[in-house]
Design an enzyme around this catalytic site. Structure first.
Site, PDB file in Angstrom:
ATOM      1  N   LYS A 120       0.843  -1.203   0.000  1.00 43.83           N
ATOM      2  CA  LYS A 120       0.000   0.000   0.000  1.00 43.83           C
ATOM      3  C   LYS A 120       0.877   1.251   0.000  1.00 43.83           C
ATOM      4  CE  LYS A 120      -3.776  -2.383   2.314  1.00 43.83           C
ATOM      5  NZ  LYS A 120      -4.476  -2.718   3.559  1.00 43.83           N
TER       6      LYS A 120
ATOM      7  N   GLN B  52      -4.301  -1.248   9.684  1.00 42.05           N
ATOM      8  CA  GLN B  52      -4.264  -2.588   9.092  1.00 42.05           C
ATOM      9  C   GLN B  52      -4.876  -3.609  10.068  1.00 42.05           C
ATOM     10  OE1 GLN B  52      -3.251  -3.302   5.930  1.00 42.05           O
ATOM     11  NE2 GLN B  52      -3.847  -5.418   6.269  1.00 42.05           N
TER      12      GLN B  52
ATOM     13  N   ASP C 182     -10.904   3.360   4.447  1.00 42.29           N
ATOM     14  CA  ASP C 182     -11.325   1.955   4.403  1.00 42.29           C
ATOM     15  C   ASP C 182     -12.860   1.836   4.382  1.00 42.29           C
ATOM     16  OD1 ASP C 182      -9.426  -0.022   4.118  1.00 42.29           O
ATOM     17  OD2 ASP C 182      -8.829   0.011   6.227  1.00 42.29           O
TER      18      ASP C 182
END
Ligand code: NAD
Length: 305
Positions: free
Chosen positions: A55, A99, A122
Site C-alpha cells: 500500500k 491494518q 477503508d
C-alpha cells in the site's frame, strides 16, 4: 466446451492507477494539495506487513505523501487512539488506515471508529457505512474490496443491474455486507448467503452474478454455477499448489476455478482478479478524501459507483 472470459483485475487496476496519478498531479498543480495516506500497523503479522508495504509503495507511485506507523504488538489502546487523533488533525493526511487484524488485546471497533469519517478511506466508520446503506455515496468512502468488485461487475454488465439476480456468499462488514449494498444500489436483486444458509448450491445456481468472500478453497463448484454467470472470487487461501512440477505454497480462491471456467461467462482469477482492484480503490479513496477536503467531487476513477 465454452471457456469463461478471464476478468483481468490487474490490468483494470493499472488503468485506474494511471487515472489517479494524473488526477493527483492536477490536484497538486491547481490546488496545491498532495493526497496524504497514513497507515498504522500494530504487531508482527508477516502477511499484514506485506500488505502495508504494498500500500505504501503504491501510494508513493501515485505521487501521494505517505507515512507508515509501525507499532509493537503490546501497544496500548491509548497510544493508538492518541496517534489517530493526531492524524485526524494533521492537514497533510487525508486518509488513515489501520491494518487489520489487530492484536487480540485491542478493541477493533473503538479503534476503527476513532478515525474521522472524512479520513476513513477503508469505509469502516459507521457514518460511511450508513451513507452506503442509504445509497448516498457522493461523499462516502466505500470499502475497497467491494468497490473494486463492483467496478469489475460494471465492466461486464454496465451500471444498471435491473432484473439481475446476484448472490453474495459471506456477510462480513468488510466485504459481504457492503458488496450487497452496492449491488442493491445498482438495482440487482440480491441474496446474501452465509455460514447458516441452507441450500446454498440451489441459491447460487439461480444467480447471474456470484460474489464469494468466505476463505474456503474451491468451495464454489461448477455445478453451483448458472451457465454464463459472472463469478467474482474474493477469497484468498494459501494452499500447496503444483508450480513448475513442484508443490509450493500458492494462492487460490474460493471457486473451483478450472471447472468453473467451463460454465461461467466470465470469472476473476486468484491471484490477479480482485486483489489488485482492492489496492487501486484504496488509492482512489485517498485521492477522493483529498479532493473532498478542498470542496471538490470524489475522484473520477470510482465515479461509476
Ligand atoms: P470473514 O471471515 O470475516 O467472513 C467470512 C464469511 O463467510 C462469514 O460471513 C461467514 O458467514 C461466511 N461463511 C463461512 N463459511 C461459510 C459456508 N460454509 N457457506 C457460506 N458462507 C460461509 O472473511 P472476510 O474478511 O469477508 O474475507 C473473506 C475472504 O476474502 C478471505 O479469504 C479473505 O482473505 C478474502 N479477502 C480478500 C480481499 C482481496 O482484496 N482480494 C480482501 C478482503 C478479504
Amino acid at each position: 466446451m465454452a471457456v469463461a472470459k478471464l476478468i483481468d483485475g490487474k490490468i483494470k487496476a493499472e488503468n485506474i492507477i494511471e487515472i489517479i496519478k494524473k488526477d493527483s498531479l492536477n490536484l497538486q498543480k491547481e490546488y496545491n494539495i498532495k493526497p496524504g495516506l497514513a497507515v498504522l500497523i500494530i504487531g508482527e503479522d508477516p502477511a499484514s506487513h506485506i500488505y502495508v508495504k504494498n500500500k505504501r509503495l503504491k501510494a508513493e507511485s501515485c505521487g501521494f505523501y505517505s507515512t507508515q506507523h509501525t507499532l509493537p504488538n503490546d501497544t496500548s489502546e491509548e497510544i493508538i487512539l492518541n496517534l489517530i487523533n493526531e492524524l485526524n488533525d494533521n492537514d497533510k493526511i487525508h486518509g488513515i488506515l489501520v491494518q487489520l487484524p489487530l492484536p487480540k488485546h485491542l478493541n477493533e471497533t473503538l479503534i476503527t471508529q476513532a478515525i474521522r469519517p472524512s479520513k476513513d478511506v477503508d469505509g469502516f466508520h459507521y457514518m460511511n457505512v450508513g451513507k452506503l446503506n442509504s445509497g448516498k455515496t457522493s461523499d462516502a468512502f466505500i470499502p475497497c474490496t467491494p468497490a473494486g468488485c463492483m467496478i469489475l461487475i460494471e465492466n461486464e454488465l454496465g451500471n444498471d443491474l435491473s432484473g439481475i439476480n446476484a448472490i453474495v456468499i459471506g456477510r462480513s462488514n468488510i466485504v459481504g455486507k457492503p458488496m450487497a449494498s452496492l449491488l442493491l444500489k445498482a438495482h440487482a436483486t440480491v441474496t446474501i448467503a452465509h455460514s447458516k444458509t441452507k441450500n446454498l448450491e440451489m441459491l447460487a445456481s439461480q444467480a447471474d452474478i456470484i460474489i464469494v468472500a468466505v476463505g474456503s478453497p474451491n468451495m464454489v463448484k461448477a455445478s453451483w454455477i448458472k451457465p454464463k454467470a459472472i463469478i467474482i472470487d474474493v477469497g484468498i487461501n494459501r494452499v500447496g499448489k503444483v508450480i513448475d512440477g513442484e508443490i509450493k505454497m500458492g494462492l487460490t480462491g474460493d471457486v473451483d476455478f478450472n471447472d468453473a471456467c467451463n460454465i461461467a461467462g466470465a470469472i476473476t482469477p486468484v491471484p490477479g482478479g480482485v486483489g489488485p482492484m482492492t489496492i487501486a480503490m484504496l488509492m482512489s479513496n485517498t485521492l477522493s478524501a483529498a479532493r473532498l477536503s478542498a470542496g471538490l467531487e470524489k475522484s473520477t476513477s470510482t465515479k461509476e459507483i
